[in-house]
Design an enzyme around this catalytic site. Structure first.
Site: not given
Length: 561
Positions: A56-57, A61-62, A128, A237, A258, A307, A368, A392, A403, A408
């Site tokens: 997932s990394t 984006q940020g 951010e 999982d 998000h 958020r 998100h 995560e 968060r 993250s």
């Protein structure tokens, strides 16, 4: 409370691998853990659901938050994190995050990560939502995760021929193996995993990877919902496997939606296009469908509020205007700047006929990030001996109820490093001897893959952006009707295979999420109840869940240390 199976229905293991430590996942947490362990234990096995670069990394984006500016400080970063966490952060864990974070980021640079630089040649820092300082490092403008993943994968590929490390790709971990139960009837220490190697993997079918310790770094739960920014493999999982193995999970009800996800209509499913919070960090505005900017009236930080505040404000504005989306306006930032700063986002929007430099972009909240997970201590240890969690999938106490932006990747970095060091130390001291796995009692669970859309519909309608007792009770009833013995049911087309195993995990996570969201009768962070719209000091506690020896889900309160 519902009852759950302690294992997945699966064939017996046809092969066995052996390692000192088994790492599951190849995002920032899994890769960091494996690289740290490689020189500290004789043998490490890294298992990943896709290829090494598919964690997932890649989709982050940020950037990564760290107090790297001389005018910034870990104390200021800590304060912003605690504010975003809405009273439920563990201050000790946050202090570890913000004090060790800068050094871990510098190590990423040493490992070959090419972060964006400022005119003086130093790391370029931006801001951010929820941050009161410029402390976000980024790469490729809006492709930070992809660059971090590239650098770490390159490091691992360089040592892949090392006999002390093995990588198994295309492997879905089914269950955490446990030793003989204790006097209380609960499973004994973790001693490996069962896994199914899909297609192109280095081993075939279901096997067992035995280890003296297991580090879960399996990512999030996005596919529990109908729409998410998470990749398709984010099916919860690790959380489900840890729960079945007897570990405690916590803060499960806190799901981050998000605010700015591309809205393409109510019928769109699967992974949606994220428009990074960094776009608002650079000055983009949120408008309703009448063109009215509404965030300044909601929060002093306007579009840069935490958020959950932004997402809830958007939902309320959508209800007030009768619209199913709002609009993101970045036009005033200039085309040259936007294309240079956000090349990936610009490209993805153009694929849908939207130009970020000239168009208003339709956006709506979507799932998100998951703030909850496997409860760990400051060394990544879960409540099950020998089992660690990082990234995560873990509940370290860093995020609390919500968060803070770009914390993250930092959490994955800091706590996977700590978990790897701790596991290596305990292995060297022979504190974690290899134990023999035993079967856990009861039949294994299997949910038909065809039921996934039904489960996602219940999760989206119940523990979604806005929750209520009525909606959560309906979701609980709907989830309770899903057959968990599909492989034994007459006429049901289902067999122990990847789609069914993933759907079973999705069902178990959705069930726990619904029960904990129903139990928390307040609103806080990523958990918003329309029937209890305010926070309640009596709920400044963590909800934890685990399975009783008979499979009954136990939900209780735990004080935050």
């Amino acid at each position: 409370m519902p009852r759950m199976a302690a294992t997945l229905a699966a064939p017996l293991a046809g092969w066995v691998a052996q390692a000192d430590v088994v790492v599951v996942g190849s995002g920032i947490a899994g890769l960091t853990a494996a690289l740290e362990l490689r020189t500290r234990v004789p043998r490490v096995l890294l298992v990943t659901k896709g290829v090494l670069a598919s964690g997932s990394t890649v989709w982050a984006q940020g950037g990564i938050a760290a107090a790297l500016d001389p005018e910034d400080s870990p104390a200021a970063h800590l304060a912003d994190t605690l504010t975003a966490g809405a009273g439920l952060c563990d201050p000790r864990a946050v202090e570890v995050l913000v004090t060790e974070g800068p050094e871990r980021v510098r190590e990423l640079v040493a490992r070959g990560t090419n972060f964006d630089l400022d005119v003086a040649g130093g790391l370029a820092l931006t801001r951010e939502g929820g941050h009161h300082a410029d402390r976000i490092v980024h790469a490729g403008g809006d492709a930070t995760g992809a660059e971090v993943s590239r650098a770490l994968v390159a490091q691992l590929e360089a040592v892949r021929a090392d006999p002390g490390i093995e990588v198994i790709e295309h492997a879905l971990v089914l269950d955490v193996l446990t030793a003989a139960p204790g006097p209380d009837g609960r499973p004994g220490p973790a001693c490996g995993v069962t896994l199914h190697v899909i297609g192109e993997g280095s081993r075939d079918g279901v096997g067992a990877a035995l280890g003296r310790a297991v580090i879960l770094a399996t990512g999030g739960i996005g596919q529990v919902y109908r729409s998410s920014t998470n990749p398709a493999q984010a099916t919860g999982d690790g959380i489900a496997a840890a729960l079945r193995a007897g570990a405690t999970i916590g803060d499960i009800e806190f799901v981050q939606f998000h605010p700015t996800v591309l809205w393409l209509g109510s019928g769109v499913r699967g992974q949606l296009t994220l428009i990074s919070e960094a776009v608002r960090g650079e000055g983009a505005l949120l408008l309703d469908t009448d063109g009215v900017r509404f965030m300044p009236d909601v929060h002093p930080m306007a579009e840069l509020a935490p958020r959950d505040v932004v997402a809830h404000a958007m939902v309320r504005r959508m209800e007030a205007t009768g619209a199913d989306h709002v609009l993101l306006d970045a036009r005033h930032l200039g085309s040259d700047f936007l294309r240079a700063r956000f090349p990936t986002i610009c490209e993805r929007l153009l694929e849908h006929g939207i130009d970020l430099t000239t168009d208003l972009v339709p956006v709506a909240p979507a799932q998100h990030y998951h703030s909850g997970g496997v409860v760990t201590d400051l060394s990544g240890r879960s409540t099950l001996r020998g089992l660690y969690a990082a990234g995560e999938v873990a509940c370290t106490g860093v995020h609390g109820a919500n968060r803070l932006a770009s914390n993250s990747l930092l959490e994955g970095l800091v706590f996977s490093y700590r978990a790897a060091r701790d596991a290596a130390t305990r292995v060297a001291a022979d504190e974690l001897p290899q134990r023999d796995p035993v079967d856990r009692p009861g039949p294994g669970a299997l949910v038909a893959a065809a039921a996934r859309s039904r489960i996602q519909r219940a999760a989206s309608a119940g523990p979604g952006v806005v929750r209520s007792a009525d909606g959560l009770l309906r979701a609980a009833v709907d989830l309770g009707k899903v057959r968990t013995d599909a492989h034994l049911a007459v006429g049901v087309v289902a067999a122990p295979q990847v789609a069914e195993w993933e759907t079973t995990n999705v069902h178990q996570v959705a069930t726990v999420l619904t029960e904990t969201a129903l139990a928390r009768t307040e609103s806080r962070g990523g958990h918003f109840r329309s029937d209890f719209p305010l926070p309640d000091d009596a709920w400044r506690v963590r909800l934890v869940a685990r399975l009783a020896p008979d499979g009954t889900l136990e939900v209780s309160r735990a004080e935050i240390e």
